[in-house]
Design an enzyme around this catalytic site. Structure first.
Site, PDB file in Angstrom:
ATOM      1  N   GLU A 253      -9.443   3.783   2.189  1.00  0.00           N
ATOM      2  CA  GLU A 253      -8.943   3.900   0.812  1.00  0.00           C
ATOM      3  C   GLU A 253      -7.902   2.839   0.460  1.00  0.00           C
ATOM      4  O   GLU A 253      -7.727   2.505  -0.705  1.00  0.00           O
ATOM      5  CB  GLU A 253      -8.342   5.296   0.603  1.00  0.00           C
ATOM      6  CG  GLU A 253      -6.887   5.483   1.058  1.00  0.00           C
ATOM      7  CD  GLU A 253      -6.677   5.306   2.567  1.00  0.00           C
ATOM      8  OE1 GLU A 253      -7.657   5.460   3.319  1.00  0.00           O
ATOM      9  OE2 GLU A 253      -5.544   5.006   2.985  1.00  0.00           O
TER      10      GLU A 253
ATOM     11  N   LYS B  61       0.844  -1.199   0.000  1.00  0.00           N
ATOM     12  CA  LYS B  61       0.000   0.000   0.000  1.00  0.00           C
ATOM     13  C   LYS B  61       0.878   1.248   0.000  1.00  0.00           C
ATOM     14  O   LYS B  61       1.681   1.450   0.914  1.00  0.00           O
ATOM     15  CB  LYS B  61      -0.913  -0.015   1.234  1.00  0.00           C
ATOM     16  CG  LYS B  61      -1.708   1.285   1.438  1.00  0.00           C
ATOM     17  CD  LYS B  61      -2.652   1.208   2.656  1.00  0.00           C
ATOM     18  CE  LYS B  61      -3.268   2.578   2.976  1.00  0.00           C
ATOM     19  NZ  LYS B  61      -4.157   2.557   4.148  1.00  0.00           N
TER      20      LYS B  61
ATOM     21  N   ASP C  62       1.583   6.152   5.657  1.00  0.00           N
ATOM     22  CA  ASP C  62       0.592   5.268   5.048  1.00  0.00           C
ATOM     23  C   ASP C  62       1.084   4.601   3.760  1.00  0.00           C
ATOM     24  O   ASP C  62       0.326   3.946   3.069  1.00  0.00           O
ATOM     25  CB  ASP C  62      -0.719   6.024   4.810  1.00  0.00           C
ATOM     26  CG  ASP C  62      -1.934   5.134   4.963  1.00  0.00           C
ATOM     27  OD1 ASP C  62      -1.798   4.040   5.536  1.00  0.00           O
ATOM     28  OD2 ASP C  62      -3.022   5.529   4.479  1.00  0.00           O
TER      29      ASP C  62
ATOM     30  N   ARG D 243      -7.776  -0.383   0.864  1.00  0.00           N
ATOM     31  CA  ARG D 243      -8.330  -1.574   0.203  1.00  0.00           C
ATOM     32  C   ARG D 243      -8.690  -1.297  -1.250  1.00  0.00           C
ATOM     33  O   ARG D 243      -8.684  -2.206  -2.078  1.00  0.00           O
ATOM     34  CB  ARG D 243      -9.543  -2.078   0.999  1.00  0.00           C
ATOM     35  CG  ARG D 243     -10.588  -1.024   1.218  1.00  0.00           C
ATOM     36  CD  ARG D 243     -11.459  -1.294   2.432  1.00  0.00           C
ATOM     37  NE  ARG D 243     -10.814  -0.922   3.687  1.00  0.00           N
ATOM     38  CZ  ARG D 243     -11.328  -1.129   4.904  1.00  0.00           C
ATOM     39  NH1 ARG D 243     -12.512  -1.717   5.012  1.00  0.00           N
ATOM     40  NH2 ARG D 243     -10.687  -0.763   5.969  1.00  0.00           N
TER      41      ARG D 243
ATOM     42  N   LYS E 298     -10.023  12.865   8.282  1.00  0.00           N
ATOM     43  CA  LYS E 298      -9.508  12.472   9.597  1.00  0.00           C
ATOM     44  C   LYS E 298      -9.473  13.688  10.525  1.00  0.00           C
ATOM     45  O   LYS E 298      -9.569  14.825  10.083  1.00  0.00           O
ATOM     46  CB  LYS E 298      -8.073  11.938   9.454  1.00  0.00           C
ATOM     47  CG  LYS E 298      -7.952  10.570   8.820  1.00  0.00           C
ATOM     48  CD  LYS E 298      -6.517  10.075   8.884  1.00  0.00           C
ATOM     49  CE  LYS E 298      -6.340   8.745   8.191  1.00  0.00           C
ATOM     50  NZ  LYS E 298      -7.069   7.628   8.828  1.00  0.00           N
TER      51      LYS E 298
ATOM     52  N   ASP F  99     -12.111   7.256   3.832  1.00  0.00           N
ATOM     53  CA  ASP F  99     -10.910   6.990   4.623  1.00  0.00           C
ATOM     54  C   ASP F  99     -10.540   5.505   4.603  1.00  0.00           C
ATOM     55  O   ASP F  99      -9.465   5.127   5.056  1.00  0.00           O
ATOM     56  CB  ASP F  99     -11.117   7.481   6.058  1.00  0.00           C
ATOM     57  CG  ASP F  99      -9.798   7.632   6.816  1.00  0.00           C
ATOM     58  OD1 ASP F  99      -8.733   7.577   6.169  1.00  0.00           O
ATOM     59  OD2 ASP F  99      -9.856   7.804   8.048  1.00  0.00           O
TER      60      ASP F  99
ATOM     61  N   ASP G 237      -2.382  10.196   3.955  1.00  0.00           N
ATOM     62  CA  ASP G 237      -3.795   9.848   4.089  1.00  0.00           C
ATOM     63  C   ASP G 237      -4.515  10.894   4.945  1.00  0.00           C
ATOM     64  O   ASP G 237      -4.474  10.842   6.171  1.00  0.00           O
ATOM     65  CB  ASP G 237      -3.934   8.455   4.717  1.00  0.00           C
ATOM     66  CG  ASP G 237      -5.389   7.999   4.810  1.00  0.00           C
ATOM     67  OD1 ASP G 237      -6.270   8.687   4.240  1.00  0.00           O
ATOM     68  OD2 ASP G 237      -5.625   6.941   5.436  1.00  0.00           O
TER      69      ASP G 237
HETATM   70  N1  BES Z   1      -4.242   4.470   6.972  1.00  0.00           N
HETATM   71  C1  BES Z   1      -5.382   4.197   7.762  1.00  0.00           C
HETATM   72  C2  BES Z   1      -5.120   3.152   8.858  1.00  0.00           C
HETATM   73  C3  BES Z   1      -4.108   3.522   9.910  1.00  0.00           C
HETATM   74  C4  BES Z   1      -4.524   4.100  11.099  1.00  0.00           C
HETATM   75  C5  BES Z   1      -2.763   3.268   9.740  1.00  0.00           C
HETATM   76  C6  BES Z   1      -3.602   4.446  12.066  1.00  0.00           C
HETATM   77  C7  BES Z   1      -1.833   3.582  10.717  1.00  0.00           C
HETATM   78  C8  BES Z   1      -2.262   4.183  11.883  1.00  0.00           C
HETATM   79  C9  BES Z   1      -6.506   3.682   6.893  1.00  0.00           C
HETATM   80  O1  BES Z   1      -6.549   4.182   5.606  1.00  0.00           O
HETATM   81  C10 BES Z   1      -7.788   4.099   7.565  1.00  0.00           C
HETATM   82  O2  BES Z   1      -8.026   5.267   7.635  1.00  0.00           O
HETATM   83  N2  BES Z   1      -8.591   3.123   7.992  1.00  0.00           N
HETATM   84  C11 BES Z   1      -9.810   3.396   8.638  1.00  0.00           C
HETATM   85  C12 BES Z   1     -10.854   2.439   8.067  1.00  0.00           C
HETATM   86  C13 BES Z   1     -12.249   2.738   8.487  1.00  0.00           C
HETATM   87  C14 BES Z   1     -12.704   4.056   7.898  1.00  0.00           C
HETATM   88  C15 BES Z   1     -13.123   1.626   8.030  1.00  0.00           C
HETATM   89  C16 BES Z   1      -9.620   3.161  10.133  1.00  0.00           C
HETATM   90  O3  BES Z   1      -8.903   2.229  10.507  1.00  0.00           O
HETATM   91  O4  BES Z   1     -10.161   3.942  10.913  1.00  0.00           O
HETATM   92 ZN    ZN Z   2      -4.773   4.769   4.797  1.00  0.00          ZN
HETATM   93 MN    MN Z   3      -7.545   6.031   5.452  1.00  0.00          MN
END
Ligand code: BES
Ligand code: ZN
Ligand code: MN
Length: 482
Positions: A334, A250, A273, A336, A262, A332, A255
């Site tokens: 994204e 990824k 990210d 996947r 966020k 967010d 992000d």
């Molecule tokens: N990049 C984030 C996940 C992440 C969070 C990585 C903290 C490292 C530290 C990912 O893109 C994300 O935002 N995931 C969301 C998914 C949700 C919206 C279903 C999450 O984990 O909150």
């Molecule tokens: Zn992310």
């Molecule tokens: Mn995200």
């Protein structure tokens, strides 16, 4: 400055510090002034060092912990703590680490030497590109002689360890670069330059090529950005390779969350990210020097996730490379989306197995904390292989399930699936979505490295920031796969 590691039967006269390993439950080696160490409270815990001056020179006592608990990982930690002690002591030119560390019981010589070299290299890592001149690191450890055996196995182990560590430090630097510096075009350019010196072929898709390839997930995430995406493919193809692995990473260079934005705090570390992409590129850089016998192809989608006027709206539907559609309910989620394209492309080449690495979910951090990656897989044998490689590499992973019972959580009324599940089990629903894009019958492992890719608390082996987590596991997997 690059670190030179050589071997010798005895310590060269020019060496400034002699490092000596000490077990907490054994007598101190005679090179060490035991009484002096005791009086200063040295307890030989793993990762602790103490520098003392003796009549014959400066020695560093390097704690190894209990002898019965010594593992290959202990040697990495010992190497790193010695490198840092030498650096604190402002020794740039020469240092020596005695053979108490190499060729230890239960660990073969080559592996011991490899892990020691990895530690010595990693312990010296710093990232000061963006510091003003006055604040740049002035003291580099530049030469270490490993004293004891000069056997080919030891030399070979050191060589492999240095290659792997270089790959891991490259990954750290990619992660540490700010999102505004390491944009997708810049990231692709750096990876392309790396490929040239690492004996890899490299193909970079720009926006037009990505459109032509119908990478709808990557395009959808990129829509809110003014910076173009990239898709990088690397190939390592040694002569007579009998198997092919695919690595997918990824590469979200920053992000912000997109329109499902966020919080300020949530964004602070989001330059990390692309930690999966960094690990994959870093591992690829080491394959040739580590004499990996199998072919490896890497697939790296790169974009930031911003919220410009044309950004993907919650409710929009994206069509992924393999034809499946995803309703984006949270922009967010994204990772996947870009991984779906990358896994589809990787599957088209019919590799023997695929591993993807992604800083994918906060949920995985909730489950496993900051130091352990979640491992999800469609194949028990391959999962075990990757877990064994991670164990050898000293990187912690823990298997999580991909429960068919949870598939209903990602059903969508308008598309083939939606990009979020319910409020619980977020690491697993993300894994279930990825699984939809892995070709029929291809063994696949997904490593959610949201926790271990980045750290805000330094330890012996790692400084604050990018860790390069995953590089060692990937190289070890490729070395042992065939
Ligand atoms: N990049 C984030 C996940 C992440 C969070 C990585 C903290 C490292 C530290 C990912 O893109 C994300 O935002 N995931 C969301 C998914 C949700 C919206 C279903 C999450 O984990 O909150
Ligand atoms: Zn992310
Ligand atoms: Mn995200």
């Amino acid at each position: 400055m690059a670190l030179t590691i050589t071997t010798a039967r005895s310590a060269p006269a020019a060496s400034k510090i002699l490092g000596v390993g000490v077990f907490s439950d054994k007598d101190r080696p005679s090179d060490l002034p035991s009484a002096l160490l005791d009086s200063r409270g040295f307890d030989a815990k793993l990762g602790k060092t103490m520098i003392v001056e003796t009549d014959s020179g400066i020695v560093a006592a390097v704690g190894l912990g209990e002898s019965s608990e010594l593992t290959a990982q202990s040697l990495r930690i010992a190497g790193a703590s010695f490198a840092r002690a030498a650096r604190r002591h402002k020794v740039a030119a020469t240092s020596v680490l005695a053979d108490a560390l190499a060729g230890t019981e239960g660990i073969d010589q080559a592996t011991a030497a490899q892990c020691l070299a990895e530690g010595l290299e990693l312990g010296g890592y710093t990232f000061d590109t963006h510091k003003s001149k006055a604040n740049k690191t002035r003291y580099d450890l530049s030469k270490v002689t490993v004293v004891g055996s000069t056997a080919a196995a030891v030399k070979g182990g050191i060589e492999i360890g240095q290659a792997v560590a270089a790959g891991q430090m490259l990954a750290r630097t990619y992660v540490n670069e700010p999102g505004g510096t390491l944009t997708p075009p810049e990231f692709a350019k750096r990876v392309q330059a790396m490929a040239k010196t690492a004996g890899l072929t490299c193909k970079v898709m720009d926006l037009a090529a990505i459109k032509k390839a119908k990478l709808g997930g990557l395009l959808g995430v990129n829509q809110g950005s003014t910076i173009h995406p990239r898709f990088v493919e690397l190939t390592y193809s040694p002569p007579k390779a009998k198997a092919t692995l695919a690595f997918v990473g990824k590469g979200i260079t920053f992000d912000a969350g997109g329109l499902s934005i966020k919080t300020g705090t949530g964004m602070m570390t989001m330059k990390c990210d692309m930690g999966g992409a960094a690990a994959v590129a870093g591992a690829m850089s080491a394959l040739k020097a580590a004499k990996v016998p199998v072919r490896v192809r890497a697939y790296i989608p790169m974009t930031d996730n911003m919220l410009g006027g044309n950004a993907t709206r919650p409710g929009d539907v994206l069509k992924i490379r393999n034809g499946k559609t995803i309703e984006v309910l949270n922009t967010d989620a994204e990772g996947r989306l870009v991984l779906a394209d990358a896994l589809s492309l990787a599957s088209e080449a019919k590799p023997d197995a695929i591993v993807d690495l992604a800083t994918l979910t906060g949920a995985c951090m909730v489950a496993l904390g900051p130091k352990i990656a979640g491992l999800m897989s469609n194949d028990d044998d391959f999962a075990a292989k990757v877990a064994a490689a991670a164990e050898g590499a000293g990187e912690k992973v823990w298997r999580l399930p991909l429960p068919v019972e949870y598939k209903s959580m990602v059903e969508s009324p308008v598309a083939d699936m939606k990009n979020i599940g319910g409020p619980h089990g977020g690491a697993l629903t993300a894994g279930l979505i990825l699984q939809e894009f892995v070709g029929e019958g291809i063994p696949w492992v997904h490593l959610d490295i949201a926790g271990p890719a980045f750290t805000e608390s330094a330890d012996v082996e790692t400084r604050k920031g990018g860790t390069g987590f995953g590089v060692r596991t990937l190289v070890e997997l490729a070395r042992t796969y065939a």
